[in-house]
Design a protein around this motif. Sequence first.
Motif, PDB file in Angstrom:
ATOM      1  N   ILE A  53       0.809  -1.423   0.128  1.00  0.00           N
ATOM      2  CA  ILE A  53       0.159   0.101   0.052  1.00  0.00           C
ATOM      3  C   ILE A  53       1.048   1.350   0.012  1.00  0.00           C
ATOM      4  O   ILE A  53       1.767   1.361   0.827  1.00  0.00           O
ATOM      5  CB  ILE A  53      -1.035  -0.016   1.153  1.00  0.00           C
ATOM      6  CG1 ILE A  53      -2.072  -1.208   1.046  1.00  0.00           C
ATOM      7  CG2 ILE A  53      -1.752   1.334   1.289  1.00  0.00           C
ATOM      8  CD1 ILE A  53      -2.692  -1.349   2.425  1.00  0.00           C
ATOM      9  N   THR A  54       0.569   2.079  -1.032  1.00  0.00           N
ATOM     10  CA  THR A  54       1.419   3.293  -0.967  1.00  0.00           C
ATOM     11  C   THR A  54       0.472   4.723  -0.712  1.00  0.00           C
ATOM     12  O   THR A  54      -0.583   4.667  -1.566  1.00  0.00           O
ATOM     13  CB  THR A  54       2.018   3.630  -2.423  1.00  0.00           C
ATOM     14  OG1 THR A  54       2.877   2.085  -2.584  1.00  0.00           O
ATOM     15  CG2 THR A  54       2.906   4.767  -2.626  1.00  0.00           C
ATOM     16  N   VAL A  55       0.912   5.435   0.116  1.00  0.00           N
ATOM     17  CA  VAL A  55       0.043   6.535   0.336  1.00  0.00           C
ATOM     18  C   VAL A  55       0.354   7.668  -0.109  1.00  0.00           C
ATOM     19  O   VAL A  55       1.790   8.071  -0.137  1.00  0.00           O
ATOM     20  CB  VAL A  55      -0.062   6.959   1.829  1.00  0.00           C
ATOM     21  CG1 VAL A  55      -1.039   8.006   2.076  1.00  0.00           C
ATOM     22  CG2 VAL A  55      -0.709   5.421   2.795  1.00  0.00           C
ATOM     23  N   ARG A  56      -0.469   8.471  -1.160  1.00  0.00           N
ATOM     24  CA  ARG A  56       0.134   9.555  -1.899  1.00  0.00           C
ATOM     25  C   ARG A  56      -0.910  10.727  -1.592  1.00  0.00           C
ATOM     26  O   ARG A  56      -1.769  10.682  -0.853  1.00  0.00           O
ATOM     27  CB  ARG A  56       0.176   9.368  -3.536  1.00  0.00           C
ATOM     28  CG  ARG A  56       0.856   8.350  -3.718  1.00  0.00           C
ATOM     29  CD  ARG A  56       0.838   8.312  -5.381  1.00  0.00           C
ATOM     30  NE  ARG A  56      -0.133   8.117  -5.843  1.00  0.00           N
ATOM     31  CZ  ARG A  56      -0.933   7.102  -6.571  1.00  0.00           C
ATOM     32  NH1 ARG A  56      -0.289   6.080  -6.577  1.00  0.00           N
ATOM     33  NH2 ARG A  56      -1.993   7.274  -7.128  1.00  0.00           N
ATOM     34  N   ASP A  57      -0.412  12.007  -1.766  1.00  0.00           N
ATOM     35  CA  ASP A  57      -1.400  13.061  -1.386  1.00  0.00           C
ATOM     36  C   ASP A  57      -2.654  12.848  -2.030  1.00  0.00           C
ATOM     37  O   ASP A  57      -3.770  13.477  -1.721  1.00  0.00           O
ATOM     38  CB  ASP A  57      -0.549  14.574  -1.862  1.00  0.00           C
ATOM     39  CG  ASP A  57       0.638  14.799  -1.169  1.00  0.00           C
ATOM     40  OD1 ASP A  57       0.643  14.460   0.019  1.00  0.00           O
ATOM     41  OD2 ASP A  57       1.608  15.651  -1.845  1.00  0.00           O
TER      42      ASP A  57
END
Length: 260
Positions: A53-57
């Motif tokens: 899981i990658t959290v981006r703006d």
Amino acid sequence: MDLHTVTEVVSPAAPGMWRPGDAWLGGGTALFGEPRPSISRLLDLPSAGWPPITVRDDGLEIAATCTVATLFRTLGTYDVVAQCCHAFLASFKIWNVATVGGNLCAALPAGPMISLGAALGGMCRLLDPSGGERFVPVAGFVTGEGRTVLREGELLRSIELPAVIPRTAFRRGSLHRHGRSAVLLIGALDRDGAFTLTVTAATRRPWVLRFDEVPSPEGLDAALRAIGPSDYVDDVHGHPAWRAHLTGYYAEQIRTELSR
């Protein structure tokens, strides 16, 4: 299920390695579930090391190889995520192996990751053998029972979700307490008041009904009539007429809950 025609496993695998007779391998819980005599080689994706899981703006990117257990540990504080994970009704062994992408690609009506992605307006990131990519809404990724928009050699790389999770309401029905989902509905209410109702499990493909605001009972009922009798699943887990009735019943409960 043993895939006795498989003679080679490529690990790690990448899009450019695909050739006729190959199959992309995620967790394998669906792939190994039935005979597949056309498959001669498996391309192992989890060993590629994609971040789960990658959290981006601008949102979240969930790798197709992300397991259900990892999804629950990371995002289970959101009710709708936890509810969809639990809709698997699977043991911890399955949770730790089954992948989000595998659940979508299996394209079973009862696939709860399909329900989650469609309800939250997710987008599928697809890669072809040449390395090109395209994006398809989760709601349009599954086209029927066991059917998707994937082209030959194409793979599901990830599912992208918006940064803001809307207020949701969840309903699930089955013939048995621990049976496969026969009806699974998710309602979502955005900050601007827009209302969506996602119908899955009961139907052969996801249906997403959109409204500018929470509809009246009559408006919701009229929208549900777009789902015809032949669109409902007919199998041992429920008759189409029963699924349609339960869909309407749960839809009104969701409408009421989100209108408060």
